[in-house]
Design a protein around this motif. Structure first.
Motif, short mmCIF file in Angstrom:
data_model
loop_
_atom_site.label_atom_id
_atom_site.label_comp_id
_atom_site.label_asym_id
_atom_site.label_seq_id
_atom_site.Cartn_x
_atom_site.Cartn_y
_atom_site.Cartn_z
N ALA A 33 0.84 -1.20 0.00
CA ALA A 33 0.00 0.00 0.00
C ALA A 33 0.87 1.25 0.00
O ALA A 33 1.93 1.29 0.64
CB ALA A 33 -0.92 0.00 1.21
N PHE A 34 0.41 2.27 -0.72
CA PHE A 34 1.03 3.59 -0.71
C PHE A 34 -0.04 4.58 -0.27
O PHE A 34 -1.16 4.59 -0.81
CB PHE A 34 1.55 3.96 -2.10
N GLU A 35 0.31 5.44 0.72
CA GLU A 35 -0.70 6.34 1.28
C GLU A 35 -0.14 7.73 1.52
O GLU A 35 1.04 7.88 1.86
CB GLU A 35 -1.22 5.78 2.62
N LYS A 36 -1.00 8.72 1.36
CA LYS A 36 -0.73 10.07 1.85
C LYS A 36 -1.40 10.16 3.22
O LYS A 36 -2.62 9.97 3.33
CB LYS A 36 -1.31 11.13 0.91
N ILE A 37 -0.63 10.43 4.27
CA ILE A 37 -1.14 10.25 5.63
C ILE A 37 -1.26 11.55 6.42
O ILE A 37 -1.61 11.51 7.60
CB ILE A 37 -0.24 9.27 6.41
N SER A 38 -1.00 12.69 5.81
CA SER A 38 -1.10 13.95 6.54
C SER A 38 -1.94 14.94 5.73
O SER A 38 -2.12 14.79 4.52
CB SER A 38 0.28 14.54 6.83
N GLY A 39 -2.43 15.96 6.43
CA GLY A 39 -3.24 16.97 5.79
C GLY A 39 -4.72 16.64 5.84
O GLY A 39 -5.13 15.57 6.29
N ASN A 40 -5.52 17.60 5.38
CA ASN A 40 -6.97 17.39 5.37
C ASN A 40 -7.38 16.31 4.38
O ASN A 40 -8.30 15.52 4.64
CB ASN A 40 -7.69 18.69 5.03
N PHE A 41 -6.69 16.29 3.25
CA PHE A 41 -7.00 15.27 2.24
C PHE A 41 -5.96 14.15 2.30
O PHE A 41 -4.76 14.39 2.18
CB PHE A 41 -7.01 15.87 0.84
N THR A 42 -6.41 12.96 2.56
CA THR A 42 -5.54 11.78 2.57
C THR A 42 -6.09 10.76 1.59
O THR A 42 -7.30 10.72 1.33
CB THR A 42 -5.45 11.16 3.97
N PHE A 43 -5.20 9.93 1.07
CA PHE A 43 -5.65 8.90 0.13
C PHE A 43 -4.67 7.74 0.18
O PHE A 43 -3.58 7.82 0.77
CB PHE A 43 -5.75 9.46 -1.29
N GLY A 44 -5.06 6.65 -0.46
CA GLY A 44 -4.19 5.50 -0.53
C GLY A 44 -4.57 4.60 -1.68
O GLY A 44 -5.69 4.65 -2.21
N ILE A 45 -3.62 3.79 -2.08
CA ILE A 45 -3.85 2.77 -3.09
C ILE A 45 -3.18 1.49 -2.61
O ILE A 45 -2.07 1.52 -2.08
CB ILE A 45 -3.30 3.21 -4.47
N SER A 46 -3.88 0.38 -2.74
CA SER A 46 -3.34 -0.87 -2.21
C SER A 46 -3.65 -2.03 -3.14
O SER A 46 -4.60 -1.98 -3.93
CB SER A 46 -3.92 -1.15 -0.81
N GLN A 47 -2.84 -3.05 -3.01
CA GLN A 47 -3.03 -4.29 -3.74
C GLN A 47 -2.74 -5.44 -2.78
O GLN A 47 -1.68 -5.46 -2.14
CB GLN A 47 -2.09 -4.38 -4.95
N ASP A 48 -3.68 -6.36 -2.66
CA ASP A 48 -3.44 -7.53 -1.82
C ASP A 48 -3.76 -8.80 -2.60
O ASP A 48 -4.53 -8.78 -3.57
CB ASP A 48 -4.23 -7.47 -0.51
N TYR A 49 -3.17 -9.88 -2.15
CA TYR A 49 -3.28 -11.17 -2.84
C TYR A 49 -3.34 -12.29 -1.81
O TYR A 49 -2.58 -12.28 -0.83
CB TYR A 49 -2.07 -11.36 -3.76
N VAL A 50 -4.28 -13.22 -2.00
CA VAL A 50 -4.38 -14.41 -1.16
C VAL A 50 -4.49 -15.61 -2.11
O VAL A 50 -5.44 -15.69 -2.90
CB VAL A 50 -5.59 -14.37 -0.22
N SER A 51 -3.54 -16.52 -2.06
CA SER A 51 -3.54 -17.65 -2.99
C SER A 51 -4.66 -18.63 -2.66
O SER A 51 -5.24 -18.60 -1.57
CB SER A 51 -2.19 -18.36 -2.97
N ASP A 52 -4.93 -19.53 -3.60
CA ASP A 52 -6.04 -20.47 -3.42
C ASP A 52 -5.73 -21.53 -2.38
O ASP A 52 -6.66 -22.19 -1.89
CB ASP A 52 -6.40 -21.13 -4.76
#
Length: 375
Positions: A33-52
């Motif tokens: 995950a990559f996130e902006k964690i300060s300020g009034n506006f925060t956001f993030g983008i993430s990718q997760d994976y769980v195998s079968d």
């Protein structure tokens, strides 16, 4: 995080190994995950994976595997009191989901929510969401060889929560979900008044109700003895599902060392079926079937009712610094079977009169100060 504490990168990874008599089954999971964690506006983008083959159920609870999630999320929040509000927040989430094996699309969803906290310490919020693309549900079919085509839908709801510092307060929540399918709809409400008659006594009385009209779900012919039907097709049923949950949570504080805590809960759910289908192997649509899951009189053999009733009553006493005596009484009742008459009070009476399990536990924790002993 960077040195200015504005942006952050996080990740984790894990593996599972299940050692069987003939082989070892290994699986993996990870998230970045990559996130902006300060300020009034925060956001993030993430990718997760769980195998079968990732499976940690021996060490806890794992609800899903064989899935990948891509998420984009963010919020704009104001933490400075302004006008009639101490705080407010708007947030959004966009999620894209795939099944790993087979490599196929699963779900796409969007959601938005807002929360406002007033200067009088009341709070309210609204939320909305949508699944604008038909979902390929590989989980409800109980096999990754075939999916059910879950219809597009949208949902909306909100809540009100009054000032908890007052002797009386309440929480109310409503949620509605509408499907692109005639007559199919979910509706949920929750109400929980909170009472504080004195500084010693506090309790909450709450009730939740979840109604799912024309819900669609998996049925197992073997559960009613029709074993010859098991290998033919995957069967689904159209049903009316109702869930009730009533609870009382309370505490009485005798003094700064002794307290009594109560948690009482009754959960009741029913599922009443009115039609059955098989799931098409070509596109996951529901098709007509000759499967008869009904008894004489037109009552479904798959109808089900489940009750759970439990009481936790605990007394705690801090008799010395860092030292406690805890006495806990637990009462547990489980009951399942055919729905009676879908009458809440009759179900509660039948449940309370069913066989029950009682337990009493006493725990004594005594803190020994090493420095005091050394002296």
């Amino acid at each position: 995080a960077d040195k200015n504490n504005r942006y952050a990168v996080s990740s984790y990874a894990g593996m599972s190994h299940n050692f069987n008599e003939t082989n070892t089954v290994s699986g993996s999971t990870w998230l970045v995950a990559f996130e902006k964690i300060s300020g009034n506006f925060t956001f993030g983008i993430s990718q997760d994976y769980v195998s079968d083959e990732y499976d940690i159920n021996d060490l806890g609870i794992q609800f899903f595997n064989n899935i990948s999630n891509s998420n984009l999320y963010g919020q704009y929040a104001n933490f400075s009191p302004k006008a009639n509000f101490n705080f407010w927040r708007h947030s959004f989430d966009i999620s894209y989901q795939r099944v790993n094996n087979p490599n196929d699309f699963a779900n796409f969803s969007t959601s938005w929510s807002m929360v406002y906290n007033t200067t009088s310490f009341h709070a309210f919020g609204l939320n909305a969401g949508a699944e604008p693309i038909k979902t390929r549900d590989y989980f409800e079919t109980r096999t990754f060889d075939q999916y059910y085509q879950f219809p597009t839908n949208y949902n909306f709801g909100g809540f009100i929560s009054t000032d908890y510092s007052r002797p009386f307060a309440f929480d109310i929540r409503l949620q509605n979900r509408v499907f692109d399918e005639p007559g199919r709809r979910y509706f949920f409400y929750s109400i929980a008044p909170r009472f504080r008659p004195s500084d010693k006594l506090f309790f909450v009385i709450g009730h939740n109700r979840d109604l799912r009209k024309n819900d669609i779900g998996y049925v197992n012919p073997a559960a009613i003895g029709l074993t010859e039907r098991v290998s033919d097709s995957i069967y689904f049923g159209r049903r009316r599902v109702v869930e009730h949950e009533s609870f009382i949570d309370g505490s009485y504080i005798f003094n700064n060392k002794m307290a009594l805590n109560l948690n009482l809960r009754h959960y009741w759910s029913t599922a009443v079926y009115n039609k059955f289908y098989y799931v098409s192997k070509e596109d996951g649509a529901l098709e007509e079937t000759d499967y008869e899951g009904f008894a004489e009189g037109g009552v479904s053999l798959h109808n089900q009712s489940f009750n759970a009733f439990n009481i936790d009553l605990g007394f705690s006493w801090r008799f010395a610094p860092g030292s406690d005596i805890n006495v806990v009484w637990k009462n547990v009742i489980f009951k399942s079977g055919d729905p009676l008459e879908r009458n809440y009070f009759r179900e509660l009476e039948e449940t309370v009169n069913a066989p029950q399990v009682n337990s009493l536990s006493i725990r004594i924790l005594y803190f020994v100060d090493y420095l005091w002993l050394k002296k």
